[in-house]
Motif scaffolding. Sequence first.
Motif, mmCIF file in Angstrom:
data_model
loop_
_atom_site.group_PDB
_atom_site.id
_atom_site.type_symbol
_atom_site.label_atom_id
_atom_site.label_comp_id
_atom_site.label_asym_id
_atom_site.label_seq_id
_atom_site.Cartn_x
_atom_site.Cartn_y
_atom_site.Cartn_z
ATOM 1 N N TYR A 197 -10.937 -0.504 2.002
ATOM 2 C CA TYR A 197 -9.699 0.262 1.828
ATOM 3 C C TYR A 197 -8.524 -0.582 1.344
ATOM 4 N N LEU A 198 -8.518 -1.871 1.646
ATOM 5 C CA LEU A 198 -7.406 -2.723 1.212
ATOM 6 C C LEU A 198 -7.442 -2.971 -0.294
ATOM 7 N N ASP A 199 -8.554 -2.668 -0.927
ATOM 8 C CA ASP A 199 -8.693 -2.897 -2.365
ATOM 9 C C ASP A 199 -8.405 -1.641 -3.189
ATOM 10 N N ARG A 200 -8.015 -0.531 -2.542
ATOM 11 C CA ARG A 200 -7.915 0.751 -3.238
ATOM 12 C C ARG A 200 -6.489 1.304 -3.291
ATOM 13 N N LYS A 201 -6.272 2.122 -4.313
ATOM 14 C CA LYS A 201 -5.108 2.996 -4.355
ATOM 15 C C LYS A 201 -5.482 4.276 -3.615
ATOM 16 N N PHE A 202 -4.586 4.769 -2.770
ATOM 17 C CA PHE A 202 -4.835 5.986 -2.009
ATOM 18 C C PHE A 202 -3.975 7.130 -2.538
ATOM 19 N N PHE A 203 -4.632 8.272 -2.797
ATOM 20 C CA PHE A 203 -3.955 9.505 -3.178
ATOM 21 C C PHE A 203 -4.097 10.476 -1.997
ATOM 22 N N ILE A 204 -2.969 11.000 -1.517
ATOM 23 C CA ILE A 204 -2.997 11.938 -0.383
ATOM 24 C C ILE A 204 -2.455 13.278 -0.846
ATOM 25 N N CYS A 205 -3.188 14.354 -0.560
ATOM 26 C CA CYS A 205 -2.744 15.678 -0.962
ATOM 27 C C CYS A 205 -3.159 16.705 0.080
ATOM 28 N N GLY A 206 -2.194 17.521 0.523
ATOM 29 C CA GLY A 206 -2.473 18.537 1.521
ATOM 30 C C GLY A 206 -1.184 19.086 2.087
ATOM 31 N N PRO A 207 -1.253 19.814 3.201
ATOM 32 C CA PRO A 207 -0.042 20.317 3.850
ATOM 33 C C PRO A 207 0.880 19.160 4.219
ATOM 34 N N PRO A 208 2.212 19.387 4.210
ATOM 35 C CA PRO A 208 3.161 18.292 4.465
ATOM 36 C C PRO A 208 2.880 17.504 5.745
ATOM 37 N N GLY A 209 2.516 18.187 6.844
ATOM 38 C CA GLY A 209 2.230 17.484 8.089
ATOM 39 C C GLY A 209 1.048 16.554 7.970
ATOM 40 N N MET A 210 0.016 17.010 7.270
ATOM 41 C CA MET A 210 -1.174 16.191 7.071
ATOM 42 C C MET A 210 -0.853 14.989 6.185
ATOM 43 N N VAL A 211 -0.097 15.224 5.129
ATOM 44 C CA VAL A 211 0.267 14.137 4.217
ATOM 45 C C VAL A 211 1.061 13.062 4.950
ATOM 46 N N GLU A 212 2.024 13.477 5.760
ATOM 47 C CA GLU A 212 2.846 12.517 6.500
ATOM 48 C C GLU A 212 2.017 11.747 7.513
ATOM 49 N N ALA A 213 1.099 12.436 8.200
ATOM 50 C CA ALA A 213 0.242 11.763 9.185
ATOM 51 C C ALA A 213 -0.666 10.738 8.520
ATOM 52 N N MET A 214 -1.239 11.101 7.375
ATOM 53 C CA MET A 214 -2.119 10.187 6.663
ATOM 54 C C MET A 214 -1.346 8.975 6.138
ATOM 55 N N LYS A 215 -0.150 9.227 5.644
ATOM 56 C CA LYS A 215 0.674 8.123 5.148
ATOM 57 C C LYS A 215 1.026 7.160 6.280
ATOM 58 N N THR A 216 1.375 7.714 7.448
ATOM 59 C CA THR A 216 1.690 6.883 8.612
ATOM 60 C C THR A 216 0.478 6.061 9.034
ATOM 61 N N THR A 217 -0.709 6.683 8.997
ATOM 62 C CA THR A 217 -1.940 5.976 9.351
ATOM 63 C C THR A 217 -2.212 4.819 8.393
ATOM 64 N N LEU A 218 -2.076 5.089 7.100
ATOM 65 C CA LEU A 218 -2.338 4.037 6.113
ATOM 66 C C LEU A 218 -1.361 2.874 6.251
ATOM 67 N N LEU A 219 -0.089 3.204 6.423
ATOM 68 C CA LEU A 219 0.934 2.169 6.514
ATOM 69 C C LEU A 219 0.864 1.409 7.835
ATOM 70 N N GLY A 220 0.749 2.153 8.941
ATOM 71 C CA GLY A 220 0.868 1.535 10.251
ATOM 72 C C GLY A 220 -0.413 0.951 10.806
ATOM 73 N N LYS A 221 -1.526 1.688 10.694
ATOM 74 C CA LYS A 221 -2.767 1.246 11.319
ATOM 75 C C LYS A 221 -3.684 0.461 10.384
ATOM 76 N N LEU A 222 -3.526 0.676 9.078
ATOM 77 C CA LEU A 222 -4.422 0.022 8.127
ATOM 78 C C LEU A 222 -3.704 -0.970 7.208
ATOM 79 N N SER A 223 -2.401 -1.059 7.353
ATOM 80 C CA SER A 223 -1.581 -2.035 6.598
ATOM 81 C C SER A 223 -1.745 -1.904 5.087
ATOM 82 N N ILE A 224 -1.848 -0.644 4.623
ATOM 83 C CA ILE A 224 -1.894 -0.398 3.189
ATOM 84 C C ILE A 224 -0.475 -0.512 2.640
ATOM 85 N N PRO A 225 -0.237 -1.281 1.573
ATOM 86 C CA PRO A 225 1.111 -1.389 1.017
ATOM 87 C C PRO A 225 1.618 -0.038 0.505
ATOM 88 N N GLN A 226 2.911 0.182 0.643
ATOM 89 C CA GLN A 226 3.531 1.425 0.194
ATOM 90 C C GLN A 226 3.212 1.723 -1.268
#
Length: 235
Positions: A195-224
């Motif tokens: 996952y650290l080698d990939r670009k992530f595209f997130i698409c869905g309901p706003p709550g889901m998108v925000e939760a996934m973004k928080t997970t990527l940034l906070g728990k997986l240390s994916i750069p913004q």
Amino acid sequence: MENVKFELIEVITHCCDVKTFRFALPKEIPYQAGQYLILTLNINGKDAPKAFSISSSPTEKGYIEFTKKLTGSEFSNSLNNLNPGDACAIRFPMGRFTFQGEYGKIAFLSGGIGITPIRSICKYATDAKLSTDIVVLYSSRTPEYLIFRNDFTVMERENKNLRVVYTLTQCNEKVSGCRMGAIDAQVIKEEVPDYLDRKFFICGPPGMVEAMKTTLLGKLSIPQENIITEDFTGY
């Protein structure tokens, strides 16, 4: 571009309240996979515009389509009352949730009807024979709401670089080919170990998108800068 009248040529029912609306393109209008259109309906004498991600791919010639969950709203009811042969005002293309082969490895996190632009991008990547390694994590409540599952099955056969993982959040029995539960950090680690080698595209309901973004940034240390998002709302 300005609003242009396009003829509705087919309505495809996926399940009870999710339908694809396909419009004829009398001439080729260039757009990128993942972009959206604005459909304007006349409701009670007033123009009512709404944005929809395009679920068809630029490689699918002669038509353009979008897919919507019908919510029972005034707009949804008016849309559902359309018949083949009706002409609707449409403006496109717009949006930056796009992919044309810029990255070597990408991953999609999708919930519900947010799969529509991802279907467009994956179909484009498959038809264009892109070498990009693609993983799709697609979450739905129940199996019948895994929209485009048959399309993705065909694409996976044709594209060795594409892998789709399904998760179900409101299903009480095991379903072949599906994980149980929502997409979380553990699922991402297991299904997308690089996952650290990939670009992530997130698409869905706003709550889901925000939760996934928080997970990527906070728990997986994916750069913004490696996260691209698109929110879906319904009415």
